[in-house]
Design a protein around this motif. Sequence first.
Motif, short mmCIF file in Angstrom:
data_model
loop_
_atom_site.label_atom_id
_atom_site.label_comp_id
_atom_site.label_asym_id
_atom_site.label_seq_id
_atom_site.Cartn_x
_atom_site.Cartn_y
_atom_site.Cartn_z
N SER A 82 -4.71 7.64 -2.21
CA SER A 82 -4.35 9.02 -2.54
C SER A 82 -5.24 9.93 -1.71
CB SER A 82 -4.58 9.23 -4.04
OG SER A 82 -4.40 10.58 -4.38
N PHE A 83 -4.65 10.61 -0.72
CA PHE A 83 -5.52 11.33 0.22
C PHE A 83 -5.21 12.82 0.31
CE2 PHE A 83 -2.73 11.98 3.91
CZ PHE A 83 -1.70 11.10 3.62
N GLY A 84 -4.37 13.35 -0.58
CA GLY A 84 -4.09 14.78 -0.47
C GLY A 84 -3.31 15.31 -1.66
N ASN A 85 -3.06 16.62 -1.64
CA ASN A 85 -2.50 17.32 -2.80
C ASN A 85 -1.48 18.37 -2.40
OD1 ASN A 85 -5.53 16.78 -3.97
ND2 ASN A 85 -5.61 18.14 -2.22
N SER A 86 -0.56 18.08 -1.49
CA SER A 86 0.33 19.17 -1.07
C SER A 86 1.22 19.68 -2.20
CB SER A 86 1.16 18.78 0.16
OG SER A 86 1.86 17.62 -0.06
N SER A 87 1.43 18.88 -3.26
CA SER A 87 2.21 19.37 -4.42
C SER A 87 1.29 19.78 -5.57
CB SER A 87 3.17 18.28 -4.91
OG SER A 87 2.44 17.20 -5.47
N GLY A 88 -0.01 19.72 -5.38
CA GLY A 88 -0.97 20.03 -6.45
C GLY A 88 -1.91 18.86 -6.67
N ALA A 95 0.84 -1.21 0.00
CA ALA A 95 0.00 0.00 0.00
C ALA A 95 0.86 1.24 0.00
CB ALA A 95 -0.91 0.01 1.24
N VAL A 96 0.36 2.27 -0.68
CA VAL A 96 0.99 3.60 -0.61
C VAL A 96 -0.02 4.57 0.00
CG1 VAL A 96 2.11 5.49 -1.86
CG2 VAL A 96 2.25 3.15 -2.76
N PHE A 97 0.42 5.35 0.99
CA PHE A 97 -0.38 6.43 1.56
C PHE A 97 0.22 7.74 1.02
CE2 PHE A 97 -0.86 2.89 4.53
CZ PHE A 97 -2.24 2.79 4.57
N ASP A 98 -0.48 8.35 0.06
CA ASP A 98 0.09 9.46 -0.70
C ASP A 98 -0.73 10.73 -0.48
OD1 ASP A 98 1.02 11.24 -2.59
OD2 ASP A 98 1.23 9.75 -4.18
N GLY A 99 -0.19 11.65 0.36
CA GLY A 99 -0.83 12.94 0.57
C GLY A 99 -0.15 14.04 -0.23
N VAL A 100 0.84 13.68 -1.04
CA VAL A 100 1.59 14.70 -1.79
C VAL A 100 0.93 14.96 -3.14
CG1 VAL A 100 3.84 15.19 -2.87
CG2 VAL A 100 3.74 14.29 -0.54
N GLY A 101 0.37 13.93 -3.77
CA GLY A 101 -0.49 14.17 -4.94
C GLY A 101 0.25 14.22 -6.26
N LYS A 102 0.13 15.36 -6.93
CA LYS A 102 0.58 15.49 -8.32
C LYS A 102 2.03 15.01 -8.54
CE LYS A 102 0.82 19.13 -11.80
NZ LYS A 102 0.65 20.57 -12.02
N ALA A 103 2.94 15.41 -7.66
CA ALA A 103 4.37 15.11 -7.88
C ALA A 103 4.69 13.63 -7.67
CB ALA A 103 5.22 15.96 -6.94
N THR A 104 3.90 12.92 -6.89
CA THR A 104 4.28 11.55 -6.50
C THR A 104 3.36 10.48 -7.06
OG1 THR A 104 3.06 12.02 -4.46
CG2 THR A 104 5.46 12.10 -4.33
N PHE A 105 2.19 10.87 -7.61
CA PHE A 105 1.15 9.88 -7.93
C PHE A 105 1.68 8.75 -8.84
CE2 PHE A 105 -2.45 8.17 -10.25
CZ PHE A 105 -3.36 7.92 -9.23
N GLU A 106 2.31 9.11 -9.95
CA GLU A 106 2.77 8.08 -10.90
C GLU A 106 3.79 7.15 -10.25
OE1 GLU A 106 1.99 6.92 -13.85
OE2 GLU A 106 0.29 8.30 -13.88
N GLY A 107 4.74 7.75 -9.51
CA GLY A 107 5.77 6.94 -8.84
C GLY A 107 5.15 6.04 -7.78
N SER A 108 4.07 6.48 -7.18
CA SER A 108 3.39 5.65 -6.18
C SER A 108 2.81 4.41 -6.86
CB SER A 108 2.27 6.43 -5.50
OG SER A 108 2.78 7.51 -4.78
N LEU A 109 2.13 4.60 -8.00
CA LEU A 109 1.57 3.44 -8.72
C LEU A 109 2.68 2.46 -9.09
CD1 LEU A 109 -1.06 4.94 -11.22
CD2 LEU A 109 -1.47 3.97 -8.96
N GLN A 110 3.83 3.02 -9.54
CA GLN A 110 4.95 2.15 -9.96
C GLN A 110 5.58 1.42 -8.77
OE1 GLN A 110 7.59 4.76 -12.12
NE2 GLN A 110 5.91 5.42 -13.45
N SER A 111 5.38 1.94 -7.56
CA SER A 111 6.00 1.33 -6.38
C SER A 111 5.17 0.18 -5.81
CB SER A 111 6.17 2.38 -5.27
OG SER A 111 6.97 3.43 -5.74
N LEU A 112 3.93 0.03 -6.29
CA LEU A 112 3.03 -0.99 -5.73
C LEU A 112 3.29 -2.38 -6.32
CD1 LEU A 112 -0.23 1.11 -5.69
CD2 LEU A 112 0.72 -0.07 -3.69
#
Length: 322
Positions: A234-240, A209-226
């Motif tokens: 995906s619970f937030g957007n601190s980078s957009g 599992a990935v808990f991603d509150g950073v959003g735009k900057a990390t989303f793709e890398g999060s999917l690739q890490s699973l």
Amino acid sequence: MQAIIVDHVGGPEVMQLAERPMPTPPGPGEVLVRNHFSGVNYIDTYFRSGLYPAQLPATLGNEASGIVSDIGPDVTEVQVGDHVAYLASQDAYAQYAKTKASRVAKLDTELPLDTAAAVLLQGLTAHTLVTRAHAVSPGDWVLVHAGAGGTGRLLIQLCRHFGATVITTVSSEEKAQIARAAGAHHTIIYTEESVPDAVHMIVPEGVHAVFDGVGKATFEGSLQSLRVEGSMVSFGNSSGAVPPVHLFELSQKNLKLLRPRLYGYLITDEDHRRHVSEVFRLLKEKVIDIHIFNSYDLADAARAHSDLEGRKTTGKLLLRLF
Ligand code: NDP
């Protein structure tokens, strides 16, 4: 009373300290709280900037702690003088606010007002994410982004408590030390390294599992890490905000994608009571702890927002209201 007023959306400078009329007396089922601390949360910046729509003029602020100063008819849950903490609706950056009696958390003497304001919203977020969005269980590998932040530190502590091995991302070595002190097993400096490459070096199959509150900057890398059948929370957007997702991307590894909102897990008073009492219990048992980065005067609320958005902070930011 003094309160922050935002009459148009924009940067931190749109937050002005102003004299405002006291709230009207509490009605049935309501209490008036003399706020002592208000928690500053990243979501407050979204309402200020216009990323999330706010009704203007707005006061901002989604949590506070303080002392009950008046109660409406039929209120049995608390009395005048009780110490309480509560989730607010855009009105907590103020010296007084009204809220529903059924949703205040009464504090005992072990729980100081600053700690209560610091743990409530982020503690409830972290607790609902690891118990309901992806129920973390022993043997899980998890990736938590922004691990030195307010919510990130609590996620690390809870994932570890529920038996997971935790990889976390941070933007500096100083923040990596804070994340490791919170219990992270592995840290990745995501401003310097590729997150999926670093994750696959640590655990070749990827994380559960990935808990991603950073959003735009990390989303793709999060999917690739699973790993196969992993959960992307995906619970937030601190980078957009995350751009629209092609569902087909999920089919490569049969991934689950969730975009939870705290309030969706607290629909009933019973849900609210249960999660609040669990968070307070975990705090008292030292499973989680609070790191207060700074308590700002209400007049310095704009500085709190620019520090938070400037990635200068770790742990929790508070506004001091008296
Ligand atoms: P944090 O204390 O985590 O602060 C935000 C952190 O995000 C920064 O310290 C920074 O850490 C990281 N970050 C990464 N990229 C950026 C960027 N471009 N600009 C600014 N910061 C960046 O804040 P919170 O704990 O209050 O909130 C964390 C996230 O959780 C937010 O996205 C928030 O909206 C979300 N949230 C969602 C809830 C929900 O109901 N869905 C409820 C509560 C929070 P670093 O320097 O290490 O990168």
